[in-house]
Design a protein around this motif. Structure first.
Motif, PDB file in Angstrom:
ATOM      1  N   SER A 141      33.787  40.495  29.580  1.00 10.21           N
ATOM      2  CA  SER A 141      33.316  40.167  28.230  1.00 10.21           C
ATOM      3  C   SER A 141      34.277  40.701  27.171  1.00 10.21           C
ATOM      4  O   SER A 141      34.388  40.124  26.088  1.00 10.21           O
ATOM      5  CB  SER A 141      31.906  40.715  27.999  1.00 10.21           C
ATOM      6  N   LYS A 142      34.975  41.781  27.473  1.00 15.90           N
ATOM      7  CA  LYS A 142      35.918  42.368  26.514  1.00 15.90           C
ATOM      8  C   LYS A 142      37.241  41.606  26.456  1.00 15.90           C
ATOM      9  O   LYS A 142      38.012  41.773  25.512  1.00 15.90           O
ATOM     10  CB  LYS A 142      36.173  43.834  26.859  1.00 15.90           C
ATOM     11  N   THR A 143      37.510  40.784  27.469  1.00 18.06           N
ATOM     12  CA  THR A 143      38.775  40.045  27.494  1.00 18.06           C
ATOM     13  C   THR A 143      38.632  38.627  26.949  1.00 18.06           C
ATOM     14  O   THR A 143      39.644  37.981  26.675  1.00 18.06           O
ATOM     15  CB  THR A 143      39.339  39.956  28.923  1.00 18.06           C
ATOM     16  N   LEU A 144      37.403  38.168  26.767  1.00 18.37           N
ATOM     17  CA  LEU A 144      37.183  36.793  26.325  1.00 18.37           C
ATOM     18  C   LEU A 144      37.424  36.657  24.828  1.00 18.37           C
ATOM     19  O   LEU A 144      37.025  37.516  24.040  1.00 18.37           O
ATOM     20  CB  LEU A 144      35.761  36.347  26.667  1.00 18.37           C
ATOM     21  N   THR A 145      38.069  35.565  24.434  1.00 19.68           N
ATOM     22  CA  THR A 145      38.322  35.321  23.021  1.00 19.68           C
ATOM     23  C   THR A 145      37.215  34.475  22.388  1.00 19.68           C
ATOM     24  O   THR A 145      37.035  34.525  21.177  1.00 19.68           O
ATOM     25  CB  THR A 145      39.676  34.615  22.816  1.00 19.68           C
ATOM     26  N   ASP A 146      36.493  33.724  23.182  1.00 20.24           N
ATOM     27  CA  ASP A 146      35.364  32.935  22.681  1.00 20.24           C
ATOM     28  C   ASP A 146      34.174  33.881  22.498  1.00 20.24           C
ATOM     29  O   ASP A 146      33.653  34.434  23.467  1.00 20.24           O
ATOM     30  CB  ASP A 146      35.028  31.834  23.680  1.00 20.24           C
ATOM     31  N   VAL A 147      33.744  34.070  21.275  1.00 17.05           N
ATOM     32  CA  VAL A 147      32.697  35.036  20.958  1.00 17.05           C
ATOM     33  C   VAL A 147      31.380  34.682  21.642  1.00 17.05           C
ATOM     34  O   VAL A 147      30.699  35.557  22.180  1.00 17.05           O
ATOM     35  CB  VAL A 147      32.507  35.144  19.424  1.00 17.05           C
ATOM     36  N   ASP A 148      31.018  33.415  21.638  1.00 17.26           N
ATOM     37  CA  ASP A 148      29.762  33.000  22.268  1.00 17.26           C
ATOM     38  C   ASP A 148      29.781  33.269  23.773  1.00 17.26           C
ATOM     39  O   ASP A 148      28.799  33.744  24.335  1.00 17.26           O
ATOM     40  CB  ASP A 148      29.480  31.520  22.009  1.00 17.26           C
ATOM     41  N   LEU A 149      30.891  32.953  24.402  1.00 18.12           N
ATOM     42  CA  LEU A 149      31.018  33.196  25.835  1.00 18.12           C
ATOM     43  C   LEU A 149      31.022  34.693  26.135  1.00 18.12           C
ATOM     44  O   LEU A 149      30.380  35.150  27.090  1.00 18.12           O
ATOM     45  CB  LEU A 149      32.286  32.537  26.377  1.00 18.12           C
ATOM     46  N   ALA A 150      31.699  35.466  25.311  1.00 19.74           N
ATOM     47  CA  ALA A 150      31.722  36.920  25.489  1.00 19.74           C
ATOM     48  C   ALA A 150      30.320  37.497  25.372  1.00 19.74           C
ATOM     49  O   ALA A 150      29.933  38.363  26.162  1.00 19.74           O
ATOM     50  CB  ALA A 150      32.658  37.562  24.467  1.00 19.74           C
TER      51      ALA A 150
END
Length: 62
Positions: free
Chosen positions: A30-39
């Motif tokens: 979750s900390k590596t994802l750039t898509d906020v919704d996906l994170a």
């Protein structure tokens, strides 16, 4: 509550290991994802696994 058998304790211990691992990996992802919704979705998944982990700890008195 009835005492747990050695086999039941072993199985709960295995599930605790899996739940803990899934939680840690989901938090890291979750900390590596750039898509906020996906994170946020993956963080929620980590939270759910953490809740199950804590519930299982409660079953064995941890």
């Amino acid at each position: 509550m009835q005492d747990l058998t050695a086999k039941e304790l072993e199985l709960i211990s295995d599930v605790l290991t899996y739940e803990g691992l899934i939680c840690k990996k989901a938090r890291a992802y979750s900390k590596t994802l750039t898509d906020v919704d996906l994170a946020n979705c993956v963080k929620k998944l980590a939270d759910e696994h953490e809740q199950r982990y804590n519930a299982l700890l409660g079953v064995i008195g941890g």
